[in-house]
Design a protein around this motif. Structure first.
Motif, PDB file in Angstrom:
ATOM      1  N   SER A  35      72.600  84.401  66.876  1.00 25.67           N
ATOM      2  CA  SER A  35      71.357  84.094  66.151  1.00 25.67           C
ATOM      3  C   SER A  35      70.144  84.598  66.926  1.00 25.67           C
ATOM      4  N   SER A  38      66.609  83.695  65.384  1.00 29.37           N
ATOM      5  CA  SER A  38      66.556  82.379  64.765  1.00 29.37           C
ATOM      6  C   SER A  38      65.118  81.962  64.485  1.00 29.37           C
ATOM      7  N   THR A  39      64.892  81.360  63.334  1.00 26.87           N
ATOM      8  CA  THR A  39      63.536  80.968  62.952  1.00 26.87           C
ATOM      9  C   THR A  39      62.971  79.890  63.863  1.00 26.87           C
ATOM     10  N   LEU A  40      63.813  79.191  64.599  1.00 29.22           N
ATOM     11  CA  LEU A  40      63.329  78.120  65.470  1.00 29.22           C
ATOM     12  C   LEU A  40      63.378  78.472  66.961  1.00 29.22           C
ATOM     13  N   ASN A  41      63.558  79.737  67.303  1.00 25.82           N
ATOM     14  CA  ASN A  41      63.547  80.118  68.723  1.00 25.82           C
ATOM     15  C   ASN A  41      62.215  79.800  69.388  1.00 25.82           C
ATOM     16  N   LYS A  56      65.872  71.925  69.341  1.00 30.74           N
ATOM     17  CA  LYS A  56      66.096  72.968  68.334  1.00 30.74           C
ATOM     18  C   LYS A  56      67.244  72.563  67.412  1.00 30.74           C
ATOM     19  N   PHE A  60      67.027  71.589  63.270  1.00 28.69           N
ATOM     20  CA  PHE A  60      67.911  72.166  62.254  1.00 28.69           C
ATOM     21  C   PHE A  60      68.642  71.074  61.472  1.00 28.69           C
ATOM     22  N   THR A  97      78.801  71.088  64.511  1.00 30.18           N
ATOM     23  CA  THR A  97      78.225  71.652  65.726  1.00 30.18           C
ATOM     24  C   THR A  97      78.963  71.185  66.975  1.00 30.18           C
ATOM     25  N   TRP A 103      76.434  78.551  65.990  1.00 29.03           N
ATOM     26  CA  TRP A 103      75.213  77.882  65.571  1.00 29.03           C
ATOM     27  C   TRP A 103      75.200  77.751  64.046  1.00 29.03           C
ATOM     28  N   GLY A 106      72.012  76.096  61.697  1.00 33.78           N
ATOM     29  CA  GLY A 106      70.874  76.961  61.430  1.00 33.78           C
ATOM     30  C   GLY A 106      70.999  77.695  60.117  1.00 33.78           C
ATOM     31  N   SER A 140      68.180  81.676  56.312  1.00 31.73           N
ATOM     32  CA  SER A 140      69.591  81.401  56.626  1.00 31.73           C
ATOM     33  C   SER A 140      70.247  82.604  57.297  1.00 31.73           C
ATOM     34  N   ASP A 143      68.995  82.640  60.953  1.00 33.22           N
ATOM     35  CA  ASP A 143      69.501  81.536  61.764  1.00 33.22           C
ATOM     36  C   ASP A 143      71.009  81.535  61.901  1.00 33.22           C
TER      37      ASP A 143
END
Length: 171
Positions: A35, A38-41, A56, A60, A97, A103, A106, A140, A143
């Motif tokens: 990922s 990833s949009t949340l990095n 993080k 998610f 998870t 991941w 995500g 999606s 992530d």
């Protein structure tokens, strides 16, 4: 092993980590499962990794639960069953998870929103929903990894086929 990957991601956000010359040539870090975008990095930049890495994951999981809750409330499911289903979707993502190293939350956190806006676009003829389908599908993809993206596309395709058959049968 993704803890080390996220440590490097924290230092240089969104660097293309699939280059074989880095990570000492360890093939695992050239994996499609990492990922990279990833949009949340960005959360990794908020503090030390031992705090931001689990944060993080928790964000998610919250997105997963809220997106399932939103899908169900828009489809006129009562509040309490929608809340229970959203919570169970969130905790099922946590369960996955814990047992898999990939991941997954995500990618699959966005699926209920993809389905919701696809439904609104096709079934309710809401043109504003199409860009939202595209946006959450892109999230999606960013992530997740190649296999999760393929499974989400297959799911979306099957969902759209069911909607098509329902419309055809109603005529």
């Amino acid at each position: 092993n993704f803890y080390l990957y996220n440590w490097v991601a924290q230092k240089s956000l969104y660097k293309p980590f699939w280059v074989s010359d880095i990570f000492g040539g360890i093939a695992d870090y050239a994996s499609v499962y990492a990922s990279h975008f990833s949009t949340l990095n960005w959360i990794l930049k908020l503090g030390p990794l031992h705090i931001t890495y689990p944060l993080k994951l928790m964000v998610f999981l919250e997105i997963a639960g809220l997106s399932m809750f939103t899908l169900l409330t828009f489809t006129e499911v009562a509040f309490v069953p929608a809340l229970l289903a959203g919570s169970s979707y969130m905790f099922a993502s946590l369960f996955i998870t814990m047992f898999l190293r990939f991941w997954l939350p995500g990618a699959f956190a966005w699926v209920p929103l993809i389905i919701l806006f696809a439904y609104l676009f096709v079934e309710k003829s809401k043109p504003w929903a199409f860009p939202l389908v595209s946006l959450f599908l892109a999230f999606s993809f960013l992530d997740g990894f190649m296999q999760s993206s393929a499974s989400i596309l297959i799911l979306l395709g099957l969902f759209l086929l069911v909607l098509y058959w329902r419309k055809k049968k109603a005529r």
